[in-house]
Structures are given as C-alpha cells and as structure tokens.
Write a protein that holds these residues in place. Structure first.
Motif, PDB file in Angstrom:
ATOM      1  N   VAL A   1       0.875  -1.176   0.000  1.00 37.42           N
ATOM      2  CA  VAL A   1       0.000   0.000   0.000  1.00 37.42           C
ATOM      3  C   VAL A   1       0.910   1.222   0.000  1.00 37.42           C
ATOM      4  CG1 VAL A   1      -1.756   1.305   1.242  1.00 37.42           C
ATOM      5  CG2 VAL A   1      -1.861  -1.204   1.202  1.00 37.42           C
ATOM      6  N   LEU A   2       0.983   1.899  -1.124  1.00 39.27           N
ATOM      7  CA  LEU A   2       1.928   3.005  -1.281  1.00 39.27           C
ATOM      8  C   LEU A   2       1.495   4.240  -0.498  1.00 39.27           C
ATOM      9  CD1 LEU A   2       2.706   2.625  -5.100  1.00 39.27           C
ATOM     10  CD2 LEU A   2       3.893   1.606  -3.139  1.00 39.27           C
ATOM     11  N   TYR A   3       0.225   4.583  -0.584  1.00 41.46           N
ATOM     12  CA  TYR A   3      -0.303   5.699   0.204  1.00 41.46           C
ATOM     13  C   TYR A   3      -1.803   5.519   0.336  1.00 41.46           C
ATOM     14  CZ  TYR A   3      -1.490   7.748  -4.377  1.00 41.46           C
ATOM     15  OH  TYR A   3      -1.981   7.968  -5.640  1.00 41.46           O
ATOM     16  N   GLU A   4      -2.412   6.280   1.214  1.00 39.70           N
ATOM     17  CA  GLU A   4      -3.844   6.163   1.476  1.00 39.70           C
ATOM     18  C   GLU A   4      -4.510   7.525   1.384  1.00 39.70           C
ATOM     19  OE1 GLU A   4      -4.850   3.016   4.580  1.00 39.70           O
ATOM     20  OE2 GLU A   4      -2.816   3.600   5.178  1.00 39.70           O
ATOM     21  N   GLY A   5      -5.839   7.497   1.239  1.00 41.31           N
ATOM     22  CA  GLY A   5      -6.607   8.740   1.215  1.00 41.31           C
ATOM     23  C   GLY A   5      -6.873   9.281  -0.170  1.00 41.31           C
ATOM     24  N   CYS A   6      -6.616   8.494  -1.217  1.00 41.65           N
ATOM     25  CA  CYS A   6      -6.873   9.003  -2.570  1.00 41.65           C
ATOM     26  C   CYS A   6      -8.377   9.017  -2.843  1.00 41.65           C
ATOM     27  CB  CYS A   6      -6.125   8.192  -3.624  1.00 41.65           C
ATOM     28  SG  CYS A   6      -6.052   6.420  -3.353  1.00 41.65           S
ATOM     29  N   MET A   7      -8.839  10.053  -3.523  1.00 41.23           N
ATOM     30  CA  MET A   7     -10.273  10.215  -3.731  1.00 41.23           C
ATOM     31  C   MET A   7     -10.557  11.047  -4.976  1.00 41.23           C
ATOM     32  SD  MET A   7     -11.150  13.007  -0.749  1.00 41.23           S
ATOM     33  CE  MET A   7     -10.215  12.148   0.498  1.00 41.23           C
ATOM     34  N   PHE A   8     -11.787  10.888  -5.478  1.00 38.31           N
ATOM     35  CA  PHE A   8     -12.319  11.679  -6.580  1.00 38.31           C
ATOM     36  C   PHE A   8     -13.337  12.673  -6.027  1.00 38.31           C
ATOM     37  CE2 PHE A   8     -11.956   7.406  -8.868  1.00 38.31           C
ATOM     38  CZ  PHE A   8     -10.744   7.707  -9.454  1.00 38.31           C
ATOM     39  N   TYR A   9     -13.499  13.795  -6.712  1.00 37.57           N
ATOM     40  CA  TYR A   9     -14.550  14.750  -6.358  1.00 37.57           C
ATOM     41  C   TYR A   9     -14.658  15.795  -7.470  1.00 37.57           C
ATOM     42  CZ  TYR A   9     -10.219  16.792  -4.499  1.00 37.57           C
ATOM     43  OH  TYR A   9      -8.923  17.213  -4.349  1.00 37.57           O
ATOM     44  N   TRP A  10     -15.705  16.589  -7.402  1.00 41.94           N
ATOM     45  CA  TRP A  10     -15.806  17.809  -8.191  1.00 41.94           C
ATOM     46  C   TRP A  10     -15.534  18.980  -7.249  1.00 41.94           C
ATOM     47  CZ3 TRP A  10     -20.404  18.064 -12.186  1.00 41.94           C
ATOM     48  CH2 TRP A  10     -20.178  17.107 -13.196  1.00 41.94           C
ATOM     49  N   ALA A  11     -14.903  20.023  -7.771  1.00 41.56           N
ATOM     50  CA  ALA A  11     -14.530  21.163  -6.942  1.00 41.56           C
ATOM     51  C   ALA A  11     -14.846  22.473  -7.654  1.00 41.56           C
ATOM     52  CB  ALA A  11     -13.038  21.104  -6.600  1.00 41.56           C
ATOM     53  N   VAL A  12     -14.992  23.513  -6.850  1.00 41.13           N
ATOM     54  CA  VAL A  12     -15.156  24.871  -7.364  1.00 41.13           C
ATOM     55  C   VAL A  12     -14.084  25.751  -6.728  1.00 41.13           C
ATOM     56  CG1 VAL A  12     -17.641  24.659  -7.770  1.00 41.13           C
ATOM     57  CG2 VAL A  12     -16.820  25.485  -5.545  1.00 41.13           C
ATOM     58  N   PRO A  13     -13.751  26.880  -7.344  1.00 40.65           N
ATOM     59  CA  PRO A  13     -12.817  27.808  -6.705  1.00 40.65           C
ATOM     60  C   PRO A  13     -13.390  28.310  -5.376  1.00 40.65           C
ATOM     61  CG  PRO A  13     -13.139  28.365  -9.031  1.00 40.65           C
ATOM     62  CD  PRO A  13     -14.174  27.347  -8.692  1.00 40.65           C
ATOM     63  N   ALA A  14     -12.510  28.566  -4.426  1.00 39.72           N
ATOM     64  CA  ALA A  14     -12.953  29.028  -3.109  1.00 39.72           C
ATOM     65  C   ALA A  14     -13.644  30.380  -3.187  1.00 39.72           C
ATOM     66  CB  ALA A  14     -11.763  29.092  -2.158  1.00 39.72           C
ATOM     67  N   TYR A  15     -13.394  31.157  -4.264  1.00 34.69           N
ATOM     68  CA  TYR A  15     -14.057  32.456  -4.365  1.00 34.69           C
ATOM     69  C   TYR A  15     -15.535  32.330  -4.753  1.00 34.69           C
ATOM     70  CZ  TYR A  15     -12.508  31.917  -9.286  1.00 34.69           C
ATOM     71  OH  TYR A  15     -12.245  31.445 -10.557  1.00 34.69           O
ATOM     72  N   VAL A  16     -15.974  31.158  -5.157  1.00 32.85           N
ATOM     73  CA  VAL A  16     -17.407  30.916  -5.336  1.00 32.85           C
ATOM     74  C   VAL A  16     -18.008  30.765  -3.945  1.00 32.85           C
ATOM     75  CG1 VAL A  16     -19.151  29.342  -6.257  1.00 32.85           C
ATOM     76  CG2 VAL A  16     -17.072  29.824  -7.582  1.00 32.85           C
ATOM     77  N   PRO A  17     -18.985  31.588  -3.555  1.00 30.50           N
ATOM     78  CA  PRO A  17     -19.472  31.574  -2.175  1.00 30.50           C
ATOM     79  C   PRO A  17     -19.978  30.197  -1.739  1.00 30.50           C
ATOM     80  CG  PRO A  17     -20.299  33.497  -3.350  1.00 30.50           C
ATOM     81  CD  PRO A  17     -19.633  32.634  -4.374  1.00 30.50           C
ATOM     82  N   GLU A  18     -19.497  29.750  -0.585  1.00 30.44           N
ATOM     83  CA  GLU A  18     -19.866  28.424  -0.108  1.00 30.44           C
ATOM     84  C   GLU A  18     -21.349  28.343   0.236  1.00 30.44           C
ATOM     85  OE1 GLU A  18     -18.187  24.987   2.941  1.00 30.44           O
ATOM     86  OE2 GLU A  18     -17.313  27.004   2.956  1.00 30.44           O
TER      87      GLU A  18
END
Length: 274
Positions: free
Chosen positions: A87-104
């Motif tokens: 196991v080389l590393y852990e915590g790999c994941m997929f997601y969609w993201a937006v820039p932080a300047y887009v209001p949460e």
C-alpha cells in the motif's frame, strides 16, 4: 513472464499509468528496486490499456491501483492473478470542486449545481474531464445523471490530464465560476484554493488506498529481501503532491522527482530497508 533475480540481469517489467501523479508514485518503487539491484523496464499507458496487459502477464509489477473503489472495474480483471504487494499511500479520492471564491453558501454540494440560479451564474456548464477510461470520468458521467444536471445543460468534455490542468490554470486566472473534476493526490490542490463539493448521493467512492500490484507468480519469484523491502514502501499522500508539483512546475522527470523526495526524507526511506 519471469520476475528476475537481480543477479540474472533480466529486467522487471513495471507498468504504470501515464499521468504524472501515477508516474511519481510508481517511480518511488522503481528507485527502491534499483537500489535492490534490479534492472527495471518501465512501460506506461492509459488505464484501459495497462490493466489488460497486466492480466495477460505482460508485466511483473504495476502501480498504482486505487482500491477498493476507484479502479474496481479494473481490479476485477486481474484479481485472480495478482496480489497487492504494498500500500503506497492512502486517502486518494475523486470529487468535483469549485474555486474558493465561489461563495460556499451558494455552492457547497453537487446538489447545488442543479439549482437554476447557480447554473445561470456559472461561466460555463462544461466540466473538463480526463481520459475516457479513468475512474473519475466514468463516475462523473453517472453523477451528471444522478444529480439531474444534464437537464440544465451540464456536460463533461473528455480530455486528458493536461486539459484539466490547462483549464484550471486559465479559468482561475480569469476568476471564472466553473466546476472541475479533480482528485487527491494532484498538485493543483496545493497550487490553488479549490473547494471539494459534498456528494450526498455517494456518486464517488469512499477514499481509497493506492497499491502496488504484482503478478502472483512474479512476486513469488522475487528474492525474499526484495519482497520484504518493497512491501514496506509507504509514504504520505502529501508526498505525491510534492513530487507531482516538481514534475509539472519544475520540469523534473518522475524518477528525478522521486529520488529528490527520497533524499529529503531519509528516515522514511531507511525504514523500508531496515
């Protein structure tokens, strides 16, 4: 296919996916094998090409497989003939993201993208995807339907790693409102302030482990010392981002980036060989 004893001079055939974050993760193991006295012949290609070659016995080792979820469809092709060697590393994941300047408060979840007022505010409803055989691509297509996004005009454009990087670079510079498919590890997470969107429907799998695979027969033929050391190779996910950044922003080769990271982290590396 035979996994050679270092003394035989026969190279180990080592496969990897042809994207920089996969390349650097694999290169760490390549350097370990070289230090153990092995000759290594690296072959690389996209996901749909590499896993069938591994299943056919055309390589001894392969890095890295995202398990159990990210590369599930590919693991099914090789699980009867391969083992997880490390196991080389852990915590790999997929997601969609937006820039932080887009209001949460406006966009915090994939569900929010289905709101007409959010879609109208976006600079583009096209998300720049990677290669057609990538786990991220296949799951992104499904989430567009699951969250009802297609009806508003959301679509994924097939591309590659470079297309995603170029898109994020350009749109962040212009302060566009956009969505990008992304994953961890990926150096863009360190360079830009990008906010992953919550995924209440579970379109993406839970965080995976990134594993070195070996053909069972090849693994069993390796010297015991090689198996002992290689099976202990493990590093933090942040190291992959660091090496990936060196490749993409500093012009290092994957092997150079891996060697430089290993030189900066002797305690970790020495522990593998101890």
């Amino acid at each position: 296919m035979t996994a050679a004893d270092p003394r035989s001079g026969e190279p180990l055939v080592y496969g990897r996916i042809d994207e920089s974050f996969h390349q650097v993760a694999a290169a760490v193991v390549e350097e370990v094998l070289v230090r153990l006295g092995h000759r290594v012949a690296v072959v690389e290609g996209p996901h749909p090409q590499m896993y069938p070659q591994l299943a056919a016995g055309d390589m001894d080792l392969f890095a890295d497989a995202w398990l159990p979820g990210g590369h599930e469809v590919y693991w099914e092709q090789v699980e009867d003939t391969c083992v997880e060697a490390a196991v080389l590393y852990e915590g790999c994941m997929f997601y969609w993201a937006v820039p932080a300047y887009v209001p949460e408060e406006l966009v915090s979840s994939l569900e929010d993208l289905a709101k007409p007022e959010v879609a109208e505010r976006m600079t583009t409803l096209t998300v720049q995807g990677t290669t057609p055989g990538a786990g991220l691509t296949m799951r992104s297509e499904k989430l567009i339907e699951a969250y009802g996004l297609a009806a508003l005009g959301w679509r994924q454009e097939i591309g590659d790693l470079r297309a995603i990087i170029d898109t994020v670079d350009r749109r962040m510079a212009d302060e566009d409102w956009f969505v990008t498919p992304l994953w961890q590890p990926q150096y863009l997470n360190d360079v830009y302030d990008l906010r992953p969107l919550r995924d209440p429907l579970g379109a993406f799998p839970d965080p995976d482990r990134a594993s070195l695979l070996a053909r069972t027969a090849s693994w069993e033929r390796l010297p015991e010392e090689s198996r002992r050391v290689v099976s202990r190779v493990n590093y933090p996910i942040e190291a992959v981002n660091e090496m990936d950044r060196a490749v993409n922003l500093e012009g290092r080769s994957p092997l150079q980036a891996a060697r430089e990271w290993m030189q900066r982290n002797p305690d970790t590396v020495d522990g593998w060989f101890a």
